[in-house]
Write an enzyme that holds these catalytic residues in place. Structure first.
Site, mmCIF file in Angstrom:
data_model
loop_
_atom_site.group_PDB
_atom_site.id
_atom_site.type_symbol
_atom_site.label_atom_id
_atom_site.label_comp_id
_atom_site.label_asym_id
_atom_site.label_seq_id
_atom_site.Cartn_x
_atom_site.Cartn_y
_atom_site.Cartn_z
ATOM 1 N N ILE A 31 0.845 -1.202 0.000
ATOM 2 C CA ILE A 31 0.000 0.000 0.000
ATOM 3 C C ILE A 31 0.882 1.254 0.000
ATOM 4 O O ILE A 31 0.575 2.252 -0.664
ATOM 5 C CB ILE A 31 -0.952 -0.003 1.226
ATOM 6 C CG1 ILE A 31 -1.949 -1.162 1.123
ATOM 7 C CG2 ILE A 31 -1.689 1.334 1.371
ATOM 8 C CD1 ILE A 31 -2.882 -1.113 -0.089
ATOM 9 N N THR A 65 13.796 -0.731 14.236
ATOM 10 C CA THR A 65 14.021 0.019 12.992
ATOM 11 C C THR A 65 15.514 0.314 12.816
ATOM 12 O O THR A 65 16.057 0.193 11.712
ATOM 13 C CB THR A 65 13.209 1.330 13.012
ATOM 14 O OG1 THR A 65 11.821 0.983 13.075
ATOM 15 C CG2 THR A 65 13.458 2.168 11.775
ATOM 16 N N CYS A 109 -16.743 -16.870 -11.945
ATOM 17 C CA CYS A 109 -15.970 -18.019 -12.408
ATOM 18 C C CYS A 109 -16.562 -19.339 -11.878
ATOM 19 O O CYS A 109 -17.557 -19.794 -12.424
ATOM 20 C CB CYS A 109 -14.500 -17.854 -12.057
ATOM 21 S SG CYS A 109 -13.458 -18.803 -13.174
ATOM 22 N N GLU A 168 -14.442 -31.306 -12.950
ATOM 23 C CA GLU A 168 -13.459 -31.026 -11.904
ATOM 24 C C GLU A 168 -13.753 -31.855 -10.652
ATOM 25 O O GLU A 168 -12.855 -32.253 -9.932
ATOM 26 C CB GLU A 168 -13.497 -29.522 -11.572
ATOM 27 C CG GLU A 168 -12.482 -29.085 -10.543
ATOM 28 C CD GLU A 168 -12.360 -27.568 -10.428
ATOM 29 O OE1 GLU A 168 -13.022 -26.831 -11.210
ATOM 30 O OE2 GLU A 168 -11.611 -27.103 -9.559
ATOM 31 N N HIS A 208 -13.290 -12.939 -14.483
ATOM 32 C CA HIS A 208 -13.158 -12.315 -13.158
ATOM 33 C C HIS A 208 -13.258 -10.785 -13.285
ATOM 34 O O HIS A 208 -12.232 -10.114 -13.396
ATOM 35 C CB HIS A 208 -11.807 -12.682 -12.537
ATOM 36 C CG HIS A 208 -11.722 -14.104 -12.118
ATOM 37 N ND1 HIS A 208 -12.144 -14.539 -10.888
ATOM 38 C CD2 HIS A 208 -11.274 -15.201 -12.763
ATOM 39 C CE1 HIS A 208 -11.958 -15.838 -10.791
ATOM 40 N NE2 HIS A 208 -11.430 -16.269 -11.915
ATOM 41 N N GLU A 262 -13.783 -8.638 -11.121
ATOM 42 C CA GLU A 262 -13.173 -7.924 -9.986
ATOM 43 C C GLU A 262 -11.762 -7.442 -10.294
ATOM 44 O O GLU A 262 -11.284 -6.487 -9.690
ATOM 45 C CB GLU A 262 -13.181 -8.821 -8.738
ATOM 46 C CG GLU A 262 -12.227 -10.011 -8.731
ATOM 47 C CD GLU A 262 -12.809 -11.279 -9.376
ATOM 48 O OE1 GLU A 262 -13.788 -11.174 -10.143
ATOM 49 O OE2 GLU A 262 -12.268 -12.377 -9.112
HETATM 50 N N1 GLN Z 1 -12.180 -24.350 -10.908
HETATM 51 C C1 GLN Z 1 -12.815 -23.722 -12.025
HETATM 52 C C2 GLN Z 1 -12.020 -23.895 -13.295
HETATM 53 O O1 GLN Z 1 -10.842 -24.174 -13.254
HETATM 54 C C3 GLN Z 1 -13.060 -22.249 -11.736
HETATM 55 C C4 GLN Z 1 -11.811 -21.454 -11.599
HETATM 56 C C5 GLN Z 1 -12.030 -20.131 -10.906
HETATM 57 O O2 GLN Z 1 -13.018 -19.925 -10.232
HETATM 58 N N2 GLN Z 1 -11.051 -19.244 -11.040
HETATM 59 O O3 GLN Z 1 -12.546 -23.753 -14.369
#
Ligand code: GLN
Length: 558
Positions: A29, A201, A399, A423, A531, A533
């Site tokens: 930061i 320090t 995701c 998966e 993603h 975010e």
């Molecule tokens: N595990 C899932 C995949 O590999 C989702 C991955 C994630 O959420 N980043 O597709």
């Protein structure tokens, strides 16, 4: 030609940020905030993060151990600090802005194999630090930066980062007027003494000195502000000017840090250290506008995040989801609301006991299921998704949060009871989420590092959908990915017929990027394979997060 020349002649400046005493006191930061205050003086700024571990990237590390994996636009998997840089500086960085011990050694060894050292004996010193310096300079040049801020991971005095400190020493020798070093240190305030102690320090600066580096600025992190007596003591024993000792007490919000630094005129101090003429007086007005919003927000938006990477021993960590948390904050503040986040462990919603817990979801304005891997907590997440779908609570899936939403829909709406992802159960008859074809081979070869579908890809948005509206009717978007599995093309038609809308897809129409329920069915049920975010910024909140928060506030008010 002219621009090329001016680019080459440009005098680039470098600020190293190192840590003293202990880790976790806000080096990232600090480095990001230094970037903000230098930008506010009119300079082009970029950042480099050096991580001392031998891993080539952060992709293979467990998030509970190392925090979130932040994916860059070019797909490189890095440390969460890169996210702080992108958010604070409002830039997009690339793999040139990140290095680890492993990556540096790998390229030195590759160069040696390719005879790039022309028959010389290749040594740890100087060749490793020289490689580090050349990477720093390359990043500065690529971004055409006036000022490059380089954060060295770890703490001075430890074995791991000595070669990076050696690079600082060598670079200072090469460019004495263009390099400065900032140490972020920690001053403990033991309750039995009631006095802030400077000795750790002093020792940290001595340790740095023994590597041939003298800091010009000391950022004194502590629970309380530093008084003049302590500043003078540090100045005297650590050979820095008194005004170059900056008090950095604990504060409520990380966003205040750049503003606090400027109260002590840190940008002036750094300009002086770098013999750099200011381009303009400090202009933090945009940043201050945002910070003001974080303070004046009166209403609250109550968001539950259902995940699994929360606990480390007796401690609860939220570091694994830092970009998600930040994105929720940016979107909430943009709507004049303060976010109240609750961490819910997915496993609490499993089994008979879990069923009773589902009712508690009604207390939230919105529910979010972030990314994840593996089978732990999956049945709990599926139960949560079913509940929020049926009870019309705003849902945002990221995701894995989208893959699970598709599985839940297939099981409970389409009636495919054994719907699953490869998966978890590759033998399920209804693999609505399957491994991408090019990923199969990689898994067979145990090629796990940096091998997922990573980085920015374009998606096309369907007209008239919630997603398209949220993005301001844009047709093309570009978002970052990190996954191996995808919606199985064999099930797309059946899922669509059942009423789930794929509002975003890859330009060739093969990969489903966004799933949503029509607004007349559910106020906000939307999930992304990417993603979002990772691209949310304080000064530019992500449109899908904004829409999620808007709908959550709506639920709160009705
Ligand atoms: N595990 C899932 C995949 O590999 C989702 C991955 C994630 O959420 N980043 O597709």
């Amino acid at each position: 030609m002219a621009t090329k020349k001016s680019k080459a002649n440009r005098r680039r400046k470098f600020i190293f940020v190192v840590g003293g005493v202990m880790s976790g006191v806000g080096k990232g930061i600090t480095a990001s905030s230094i970037g903000v205050i230098m930008q506010a003086r009119g300079f082009k700024v970029t950042s480099v993060k050096i991580d001392p571990y031998v891993n080539i990237d952060a992709g293979t590390m467990n998030p509970t151990e190392h925090g979130e994996v932040f994916v860059l636009k070019d797909g490189f998997e890095t440390d969460q600090d890169m996210g702080n840089y992108e958010r604070f500086l409002n830039v997009s960085l690339s793999s040139d802005n990140y290095m680890t011990t492993g990556r540096v050694y790998l390229s030195v060894i590759e160069k040696e194999r390719n005879l790039k050292y022309k028959g010389k004996c290749v040594q740890v010193v100087p060749h490793i630090p020289l490689e580090v310096i050349s990477r720093i300079e390359k990043a500065a040049e690529k971004e055409d930066a006036d000022v490059t801020i380089i954060e060295i991971g770890g703490t001075v005095g430890e074995y791991e980062n000595v070669l990076f400190i050696e690079a600082v020493r060598m670079m200072e020798l090469q460019k004495p007027d263009d390099v400065t070093t900032v140490m972020v240190s920690y001053l403990p305030l033991p309750s039995i003494l009631g006095e802030m102690k400077t000795k750790p320090t002093q020792h940290a600066v001595r340790a740095l000195n023994s590597n041939g580096v003298q800091p010009d600025v000391i950022i004194a992190r502590s629970s309380k502000p530093l008084d003049l007596v302590r500043k003078e003591k540090i100045a005297l024993f650590c050979s820095v000017r008194t005004k170059n000792v900056i008090s950095a007490p604990d504060i409520e919000s990380i966003y205040d840090v750049p503003i606090n630094f400027e109260k002590d005129k840190l940008s002036d101090i750094l300009l002086k250290c770098l013999k750099l003429a200011p381009k303009k007086a400090s202009d933090l007005s945009e940043w201050k506008k945002f910070v003001n919003k974080t303070k004046t927000a009166t209403k609250e938006v109550n968001v539950a995040v259902v995940g699994k990477y929360f606990s480390s021993g007796d401690f609860v960590l939220s570091d694994s989801y830092i970009s998600v948390i930040e994105a929720i904050k940016h979107a909430s503040y943009s709507q004049g609301a303060k976010p109240k986040l609750t961490w819910l462990s997915a496993e609490e919603f499993e089994g008979e006991a879990g069923k009773k817990n589902l009712k508690t979801l009604l207390n939230y304005d919105g529910v979010l299921v972030p990314g994840g891997f593996g089978s732990r907590g999956i049945e709990g997440k599926l139960a949560v998704i079913r509940y929020v779908r049926e009870h019309k609570i705003p849902y945002f899936g990221l995701c894995y949060g989208m893959q699970l939403a598709v599985i839940e829909f297939a099981r409970n709406v389409l009636g495919l009871k054994d719907a699953n992802t490869a998966e978890i159960d590759p033998n399920s008859k209804n693999l609505v989420i399957d491994i991408m074809p090019d990923q199969k081979k990689k898994m067979k070869e145990e090629n796990y590092g940096g091998s997922m579908r990573l980085g920015s890809y374009t998606a096309l948005l369907e007209k008239g959908t919630l997603a398209r509206k949220a993005y301001g009717d844009q047709e093309h978007i570009s978002e970052r990915h990190r996954h191996r599995y995808e919606v199985n093309p064999l099930y797309i038609e059946q899922i669509k017929k059942g009423g789930l809308v794929f509002s975003g897809a890859s330009p060739d129409g093969v990969l489903m990027e966004i799933a949503e329920l029509p607004e007349k069915v559910h106020p906000f049920f939307l999930a992304t394979q990417f993603h979002p975010e990772l691209q949310s910024r304080p000064l530019a909140p992500h449109p899908l997060f904004v829409e999620f928060i808007k709908k959550s506030l709506l639920r709160k008010n009705t």
